[in-house]
Design a protein around this motif. Sequence first.
Motif, mmCIF file in Angstrom:
data_model
loop_
_atom_site.group_PDB
_atom_site.id
_atom_site.type_symbol
_atom_site.label_atom_id
_atom_site.label_comp_id
_atom_site.label_asym_id
_atom_site.label_seq_id
_atom_site.Cartn_x
_atom_site.Cartn_y
_atom_site.Cartn_z
ATOM 1 N N SER A 1 42.633 59.740 -7.702
ATOM 2 C CA SER A 1 41.691 58.912 -6.956
ATOM 3 C C SER A 1 41.806 59.237 -5.470
ATOM 4 C CB SER A 1 41.916 57.426 -7.210
ATOM 5 O OG SER A 1 43.193 57.045 -6.765
ATOM 6 N N ALA A 2 40.685 59.132 -4.794
ATOM 7 C CA ALA A 2 40.622 59.336 -3.350
ATOM 8 C C ALA A 2 39.648 58.316 -2.776
ATOM 9 C CB ALA A 2 40.155 60.749 -3.028
ATOM 10 N N ASP A 3 40.052 57.668 -1.692
ATOM 11 C CA ASP A 3 39.216 56.665 -1.041
ATOM 12 C C ASP A 3 39.279 56.880 0.466
ATOM 13 O OD1 ASP A 3 38.302 54.668 -3.157
ATOM 14 O OD2 ASP A 3 40.449 54.829 -3.569
ATOM 15 N N GLY A 4 38.147 56.656 1.115
ATOM 16 C CA GLY A 4 38.112 56.786 2.564
ATOM 17 C C GLY A 4 37.151 55.791 3.171
ATOM 18 N N SER A 5 37.400 55.455 4.429
ATOM 19 C CA SER A 5 36.479 54.591 5.150
ATOM 20 C C SER A 5 36.454 55.030 6.604
ATOM 21 C CB SER A 5 36.882 53.116 5.031
ATOM 22 O OG SER A 5 38.116 52.900 5.668
ATOM 23 N N VAL A 6 35.316 54.795 7.226
ATOM 24 C CA VAL A 6 35.140 55.158 8.624
ATOM 25 C C VAL A 6 34.346 54.053 9.314
ATOM 26 C CG1 VAL A 6 33.064 56.550 8.194
ATOM 27 C CG2 VAL A 6 34.439 56.982 10.228
ATOM 28 N N LYS A 7 34.779 53.701 10.499
ATOM 29 C CA LYS A 7 34.069 52.713 11.308
ATOM 30 C C LYS A 7 33.104 53.492 12.198
ATOM 31 C CE LYS A 7 35.710 48.573 12.786
ATOM 32 N NZ LYS A 7 36.618 47.687 13.521
ATOM 33 N N VAL A 8 31.801 53.431 11.882
ATOM 34 C CA VAL A 8 30.780 54.203 12.589
ATOM 35 C C VAL A 8 30.521 53.612 13.973
ATOM 36 C CG1 VAL A 8 28.403 55.039 12.484
ATOM 37 C CG2 VAL A 8 29.756 54.877 10.390
#
Length: 159
Positions: A72-79
């Motif tokens: 599993s791979a998860d990512g998040s970015v605050k634009v």
Amino acid sequence: SSHHFISYAVFCLKKKNSTITFAQGETKAMTVGAALTYDYKDIFSFSTLAEFYKWSDSSKEFINQKPKFQFSADGSVKVTKKLSLNAGYHYMHRATASINSLEYSMPNISNLHAGVAYNLYKGISLYAQFDNILNSDNQYYCCYPAETFSFIGGFNFKF
């Protein structure tokens, strides 16, 4: 890391007369895996996990729902200050069960998901999450199909 644990599996087969038979048994596994997590200033985060399993059970009937390999791979970015995006992928390669000299296995799982969140005010945000974007026919458990492509949205309130 590795560990040894015991879990119980439920196994089902469809017979010729269209009835379903359930049985229960004990399985054991040796697991080896690694996890990696990276965060940068509350702007970007990424995590990944990979695990390999070696299953055993005395009757060899109850391991077809169990993973042989899982990733599993998860990512998040605050634009912007108010807008954030997230995405992830989960893959599970299933083990094969031997029953009366025949090999049985459940389909592998492949699930891509993505979402967006927008902070309206302090403590109130709007979100949308898309699951199973690849529209796969997944069964996490035998005889219980998961939803294909799905969407959920709503508000979060923090007090």
